[in-house]
Design an enzyme around this catalytic site. Structure first.
Site, PDB file in Angstrom:
ATOM      1  N   CYS A 104      27.299  37.372  47.505  1.00  0.00           N
ATOM      2  CA  CYS A 104      27.924  38.478  46.766  1.00  0.00           C
ATOM      3  C   CYS A 104      28.721  39.403  47.669  1.00  0.00           C
ATOM      4  CB  CYS A 104      26.867  39.273  46.009  1.00  0.00           C
ATOM      5  SG  CYS A 104      26.047  38.276  44.756  1.00  0.00           S
ATOM      6  N   HIS A 150      30.609  42.532  37.727  1.00  0.00           N
ATOM      7  CA  HIS A 150      30.291  41.986  39.049  1.00  0.00           C
ATOM      8  C   HIS A 150      30.596  40.481  39.106  1.00  0.00           C
ATOM      9  CE1 HIS A 150      28.370  41.213  42.794  1.00  0.00           C
ATOM     10  NE2 HIS A 150      27.125  41.064  42.392  1.00  0.00           N
TER      11      HIS A 150
END
Lengths: 385, 385
Positions: free
Chosen positions: A83, A332
């Site tokens: 991420c 996200h």
């Protein structure tokens, strides 16, 4: 090391993009950034992405995207750090320009997650954890973060409600961001009533996934200073890792990699947390925002959540965070998130953030977290004059 | 840009490593490189890998490997460019050191392919091609290369037998490389009798996959010069892309990205092909070795295969290639291959290559190819004095 600056940004809206492929999304953001920079091309392309190999059956995104945007023959690679792929990619791009090997670079973050069933994405996200020790027992990322949040609440005596403002602030700010996935304010009651995913993490503690791409054009600072617009310099950049498995850390409630990378960025910038005007945190979960604020020196250990409780994280607070929605409101798309944080920071520093504009913003900080805190990259951008 | 040099190398044998996980393989190579360099650690780790996300259910290899080798907290990312991931990673590492952002870097290439069924690996390798135009019709990499080889043979009037020496030379050299997967010489008759995979590519035209890891330690050249051993400087580095889909190239028989990246490397090194003492080519298929020799200026267009026919590619020939086995004999663990090429080049330049040592080797070149020529990275290493 020569100084570098950002002269162009581009973003797509974060959404379920059923009618755009990975290359279309990346291309839209990249071409917008190139247009914004006012250049005709770049000398190198860096693409941040986590899961296209399995989610989109396409790896090799460097060549894939360079060709699509008309930069066939241009050097291009992909950078991956789960991420934190976005910020890792930006850091690779700035080192390329800083080294003098190239005089301009395009850093793109892209992720297309919503084509795949949720169960597959959960499994794919789990490849950012330790396959031998965490993946093996089938624990998901929400569950890993829930363990950390549970322990934090026990250790420092916080209630679930105390985290509400992280989510409320993010959603309030996302309303004004045309690229955010959820442009809807939420109330304290929404937070309270939101269903549990894995106790104590509720839907309103967790950021939504999505499809999206963001891009930045990086050049030597001296080149940026010749253009008639605000110069957004990369004042500091730091990166650090930690144990991949949460249970293997000395203290699972302390983000050592956040602390180390932030210190490195502060040192390069020659400033401390008190000079930071706003902070784009990695609020994948409310607990991550809390821990990030503490590790970067904005709160004492165990007290990050107090900044939310006391409304110090809003655009007019002491340390505004998630000023354009954060991961919670903006969404996200994992490998793209770090690049969105950086693009939004440029918008703030240019003074173009609209209703959530931070007044007199001069230093903006971003922090992108990979895994459950195992790879953390911090950047400080500065508006010159 | 400050000069950089390689001060340590490490490799595992390429094999079916059923008893070693991805991190063990990478760790073994990395620790060997650190030991060889005589340092206690590095400031940044770069990991090259193509398919661990699906083949090993583990992404985020930066943090995964840094922690395993005792470098917890050290900055670490993964770089991916399909089969050119190894050289792409090396290039990222040299730019990091060249920029001054770090003073030492460890570049690791690792791939563990043999745990997965062959059909899965074939599908996984296909993610390096264009998913929308090539993957969509189910074409494999062997088939893509077979189309190119077919056309080449037609266009320039070569027979299948004419390619034999690429394979014979690679296997003859691999005999002396303890890290090679197949240490067995083959005869012309072996080549002739080897079964077709996809006409005109036979088993002996194609490189075998495998599990393996190789690593290099990179520091500023001035630091390398203070150590009492041969200084292996990075004299040139170039990278370029081409259309991802083969059918989309102006000329599918010309590796434009090889030409461009080699020119860039020659220019930096201040030399031309005639000064190169040996060349670690990307002989994933015999046709790729041919095209690479042509694009880098060692042969006229359509005449690369003549160098093999006339025995100019052996260790005593005009341009020795695959001096330690190449992809054909050493094996091709895709994301690690570029790093093996570089490690072998260091061994040659140090004069430690044993029976296949190139005499008075001063300049060694490597070329790592991703996709069917869509991402090509060339390096020239130089032994000083």
């Amino acid at each position: 090391m020569r100084e570098v600056a950002v002269i162009g940004i581009g973003q797509t809206k974060i959404d379920e993009h059923w009618d755009s492929s990975l290359r279309v999304l990346a291309g839209d953001a990249a071409l917008a950034a190139i247009h914004d920079a006012g250049v005709s091309g770049v000398e190198a392309v860096f693409v941040g992405n986590m899961m296209s190999g399995s989610a989109n059956h396409q790896q090799h995104l460097g060549a894939y995207i360079a060709d699509w945007i008309g930069l066939r023959y241009t050097e291009a690679v992909r950078v991956e750090a789960a991420c934190s792929s976005g910020a890792a990619t930006f850091r690779s791009a700035i080192m390329a320009v800083a080294s003098g090997e190239v005089d301009s670079a395009l850093a793109i973050g892209v992720e297309k997650m919503t084509d795949s069933p949720g169960a597959e994405i959960t499994a794919e996200l789990a490849t950012a954890a330790d396959a031998d020790w965490e993946g093996e027992i089938g624990i998901s990322f929400v569950a890993l973060n829930a363990l950390v949040m549970q322990r934090y609440m026990y250790e420092y005596q916080w209630k679930h409600d105390d985290f509400a403002n992280f989510s409320i602030n993010a959603h309030a700010n996302a309303v004004h961001n045309p690229n955010a996935r959820f442009r809807k304010a939420i109330s304290f009651s929404t937070y309270q009533k939101s269903p549990m995913i894995c106790e104590p993490i509720s839907v309103m503690d967790a950021s939504p996934m999505g499809d999206g791409a963001a891009a930045l054009v990086i050049v030597p600072a001296e080149m940026a200073r010749r253009i008639n617009r605000p110069v957004i310099r990369v004042a500091g950049s730091g990166a650090a890792t930690d144990a991949l498995a949460v249970h293997d850390r000395r203290d699972p409630l302390w983000l050592s990699a956040a602390e180390k990378s932030a210190k490195q960025a502060y040192q390069q910038a020659g400033i401390g947390p008190e000079q930071i005007n706003f902070f784009e945190v990695h609020d994948a979960f409310t607990i991550m925002a809390t821990l990030s604020l503490e590790a970067c020196g904005f709160a004492e250990r165990g007290q990050g959540v107090r900044l939310a409780l006391e409304n110090e994280i809003t655009p007019t607070g002491r340390i505004p965070i998630a000023t354009m929605g954060g991961l919670k409101g903006r969404g996200h798309p994992v490998g793209a998130t770090g690049m969105y944080q950086l693009a939004e920071t440029v918008i703030q520093l240019r003074g173009e953030a609209g209703p959530t504009q931070i007044e007199n913003a001069r230093f903006g900080m971003t922090q992108n977290i990979g895994g459950s805190g195992s790879n953390i990259i911090t950047h400080i951008l500065q508006r010159e004059s």
